[in-house]
Design a protein around this motif. Sequence first.
Motif, PDB file in Angstrom:
ATOM      1  N   ASP A 158      38.915  39.913  22.340  1.00  0.00           N
ATOM      2  CA  ASP A 158      37.990  38.904  23.131  1.00  0.00           C
ATOM      3  C   ASP A 158      36.586  38.746  22.469  1.00  0.00           C
ATOM      4  O   ASP A 158      36.205  37.710  22.442  1.00  0.00           O
ATOM      5  CB  ASP A 158      37.770  39.400  24.548  1.00  0.00           C
ATOM      6  N   GLY A 159      35.793  39.461  21.832  1.00  0.00           N
ATOM      7  CA  GLY A 159      34.743  39.331  21.290  1.00  0.00           C
ATOM      8  C   GLY A 159      33.614  39.233  22.325  1.00  0.00           C
ATOM      9  O   GLY A 159      32.274  39.044  21.857  1.00  0.00           O
ATOM     10  N   THR A 160      33.675  39.815  23.603  1.00  0.00           N
ATOM     11  CA  THR A 160      32.856  39.674  24.546  1.00  0.00           C
ATOM     12  C   THR A 160      31.805  40.785  24.209  1.00  0.00           C
ATOM     13  O   THR A 160      32.326  42.052  23.975  1.00  0.00           O
ATOM     14  CB  THR A 160      33.397  39.922  26.116  1.00  0.00           C
ATOM     15  N   PRO A 161      30.656  40.722  24.033  1.00  0.00           N
ATOM     16  CA  PRO A 161      29.708  41.833  23.862  1.00  0.00           C
ATOM     17  C   PRO A 161      29.657  42.748  24.873  1.00  0.00           C
ATOM     18  O   PRO A 161      29.579  42.672  26.182  1.00  0.00           O
ATOM     19  CB  PRO A 161      28.246  41.138  23.643  1.00  0.00           C
ATOM     20  N   GLY A 162      29.705  44.147  24.590  1.00  0.00           N
ATOM     21  CA  GLY A 162      29.523  45.095  25.497  1.00  0.00           C
ATOM     22  C   GLY A 162      30.797  45.523  26.177  1.00  0.00           C
ATOM     23  O   GLY A 162      30.828  46.251  27.047  1.00  0.00           O
ATOM     24  N   LEU A 163      31.921  44.979  25.786  1.00  0.00           N
ATOM     25  CA  LEU A 163      33.176  45.325  26.638  1.00  0.00           C
ATOM     26  C   LEU A 163      33.956  46.353  25.816  1.00  0.00           C
ATOM     27  O   LEU A 163      34.305  46.258  24.914  1.00  0.00           O
ATOM     28  CB  LEU A 163      34.308  43.969  26.455  1.00  0.00           C
ATOM     29  N   ARG A 164      34.242  47.351  26.593  1.00  0.00           N
ATOM     30  CA  ARG A 164      34.596  48.755  26.173  1.00  0.00           C
ATOM     31  C   ARG A 164      36.235  48.866  26.959  1.00  0.00           C
ATOM     32  O   ARG A 164      36.116  48.681  28.082  1.00  0.00           O
ATOM     33  CB  ARG A 164      33.862  49.909  26.209  1.00  0.00           C
ATOM     34  N   VAL A 165      37.243  48.953  26.262  1.00  0.00           N
ATOM     35  CA  VAL A 165      38.512  49.170  26.841  1.00  0.00           C
ATOM     36  C   VAL A 165      39.169  50.444  26.406  1.00  0.00           C
ATOM     37  O   VAL A 165      39.122  50.898  25.032  1.00  0.00           O
ATOM     38  CB  VAL A 165      39.585  47.921  26.151  1.00  0.00           C
ATOM     39  N   THR A 166      39.573  51.181  27.491  1.00  0.00           N
ATOM     40  CA  THR A 166      40.378  52.419  27.238  1.00  0.00           C
ATOM     41  C   THR A 166      41.565  52.346  27.811  1.00  0.00           C
ATOM     42  O   THR A 166      41.796  51.943  28.922  1.00  0.00           O
ATOM     43  CB  THR A 166      39.549  53.691  27.864  1.00  0.00           C
ATOM     44  N   SER A 167      42.545  52.684  27.166  1.00  0.00           N
ATOM     45  CA  SER A 167      44.066  52.893  27.545  1.00  0.00           C
ATOM     46  C   SER A 167      44.678  54.233  27.901  1.00  0.00           C
ATOM     47  O   SER A 167      44.252  55.091  26.981  1.00  0.00           O
ATOM     48  CB  SER A 167      45.141  52.160  26.651  1.00  0.00           C
ATOM     49  N   SER A 168      45.110  54.572  29.018  1.00  0.00           N
ATOM     50  CA  SER A 168      45.620  55.736  29.445  1.00  0.00           C
ATOM     51  C   SER A 168      47.071  55.968  29.473  1.00  0.00           C
ATOM     52  O   SER A 168      47.665  55.084  30.202  1.00  0.00           O
ATOM     53  CB  SER A 168      45.008  56.080  30.773  1.00  0.00           C
ATOM     54  N   LEU A 169      47.532  56.870  28.740  1.00  0.00           N
ATOM     55  CA  LEU A 169      49.077  56.837  28.696  1.00  0.00           C
ATOM     56  C   LEU A 169      49.246  58.162  29.257  1.00  0.00           C
ATOM     57  O   LEU A 169      48.608  59.269  29.256  1.00  0.00           O
ATOM     58  CB  LEU A 169      49.466  56.821  27.334  1.00  0.00           C
ATOM     59  N   ARG A 202      49.916  47.176  26.593  1.00  0.00           N
ATOM     60  CA  ARG A 202      49.594  46.911  25.086  1.00  0.00           C
ATOM     61  C   ARG A 202      48.954  45.348  24.867  1.00  0.00           C
ATOM     62  O   ARG A 202      48.036  45.399  24.009  1.00  0.00           O
ATOM     63  CB  ARG A 202      50.796  47.329  24.240  1.00  0.00           C
ATOM     64  N   ARG A 203      49.554  44.788  25.286  1.00  0.00           N
ATOM     65  CA  ARG A 203      49.212  43.171  25.037  1.00  0.00           C
ATOM     66  C   ARG A 203      47.942  43.064  25.519  1.00  0.00           C
ATOM     67  O   ARG A 203      47.038  42.329  24.936  1.00  0.00           O
ATOM     68  CB  ARG A 203      50.350  42.210  25.563  1.00  0.00           C
ATOM     69  N   LEU A 204      47.580  43.458  26.774  1.00  0.00           N
ATOM     70  CA  LEU A 204      46.258  43.396  27.557  1.00  0.00           C
ATOM     71  C   LEU A 204      45.271  44.053  26.672  1.00  0.00           C
ATOM     72  O   LEU A 204      44.070  43.231  26.600  1.00  0.00           O
ATOM     73  CB  LEU A 204      46.404  43.913  28.986  1.00  0.00           C
ATOM     74  N   ALA A 205      45.388  45.385  26.107  1.00  0.00           N
ATOM     75  CA  ALA A 205      44.380  45.660  25.321  1.00  0.00           C
ATOM     76  C   ALA A 205      44.237  45.133  24.030  1.00  0.00           C
ATOM     77  O   ALA A 205      42.930  44.816  23.817  1.00  0.00           O
ATOM     78  CB  ALA A 205      45.040  47.294  24.841  1.00  0.00           C
ATOM     79  N   GLU A 206      44.895  44.371  23.474  1.00  0.00           N
ATOM     80  CA  GLU A 206      44.919  43.443  22.481  1.00  0.00           C
ATOM     81  C   GLU A 206      43.830  42.446  22.653  1.00  0.00           C
ATOM     82  O   GLU A 206      43.176  42.124  21.786  1.00  0.00           O
ATOM     83  CB  GLU A 206      46.178  43.044  21.785  1.00  0.00           C
ATOM     84  N   LEU A 207      44.368  41.752  23.710  1.00  0.00           N
ATOM     85  CA  LEU A 207      43.649  40.552  24.283  1.00  0.00           C
ATOM     86  C   LEU A 207      42.099  40.879  24.548  1.00  0.00           C
ATOM     87  O   LEU A 207      41.168  40.151  23.996  1.00  0.00           O
ATOM     88  CB  LEU A 207      44.172  39.936  25.485  1.00  0.00           C
ATOM     89  N   LEU A 208      41.865  41.967  25.361  1.00  0.00           N
ATOM     90  CA  LEU A 208      40.619  42.311  25.503  1.00  0.00           C
ATOM     91  C   LEU A 208      39.694  42.819  24.365  1.00  0.00           C
ATOM     92  O   LEU A 208      38.510  42.727  24.010  1.00  0.00           O
ATOM     93  CB  LEU A 208      40.514  43.355  26.468  1.00  0.00           C
ATOM     94  N   ASP A 209      40.460  43.642  23.319  1.00  0.00           N
ATOM     95  CA  ASP A 209      40.020  44.046  22.334  1.00  0.00           C
ATOM     96  C   ASP A 209      39.353  42.968  21.202  1.00  0.00           C
ATOM     97  O   ASP A 209      38.449  43.076  20.802  1.00  0.00           O
ATOM     98  CB  ASP A 209      40.790  45.111  21.484  1.00  0.00           C
TER      99      ASP A 209
END
Length: 250
Positions: free
Chosen positions: A22-33, A13-20
Amino acid sequence: MHVLILGGTTEGRRLAELLDGDGTPGLRVTSSLAGRVAGPRLPVGEVRVGGFGGVAGLTEWLRAHHVDVLIDATHPFAETISFHAAEAAAGAHVPLLALRRPGWVPEAGDKWHMVDSLPEAAQLLPRLGRRIFLTTGRMGLAAFAGPESDGLWFLSRSVDPPEPGTPTPARTELLLDRGPFSLEGERELLRSHRIDVLVTKDSGGAATAPKLTAAREAGIPVVVVRRPPVPEGVRVVTDPQEAARAVREL
């Protein structure tokens, strides 16, 4: 870049927060539970729940959704999905990172008994005590339902109750609770239930570590199940910040 996080942990969850954020253009994050816990704590960003259908299903998902980086941030004892992730990443030619919080380290005064499995822990218990605090989760409860547990009493703590029909020790009290747990709360739990043995997996992290301190203070032996190995050749990072940096490098 599309990043798939196999999550369900605080670190995921913390990693998803950091990447979400991040502000990097074009960065998409999907978390799978995995979907094994009712009412899970959801990470920010896109979330999918449920299995993939083994190695073949995960490999196809990585290809179909154009995943560029796969991060295994599952529980340290989620051995099957970790090995599936390694095979699928290799098959789909996707870089793989394993995010693993450091394991616990015994301190002066600890009475730890290290074992390699839950059945081995169950075999050891009759020599250590009679009132057992079991913190290994509902999935492993059946390992303590054998004849070696005759005469023992168990307090089994987990987020959700065991599935109907799951073998359980004859004398078991279920305690449904979710961490983080306080040191004062763990002290009181050991005292009020007259616990004389603690059983845990080496999951690491601060959320459930107070039970180890409480056991040390009370002079209670602790049976600790060692972690399974990370698949060979997989790069391991130990905190979400390090994982986020590795994603930026890629």
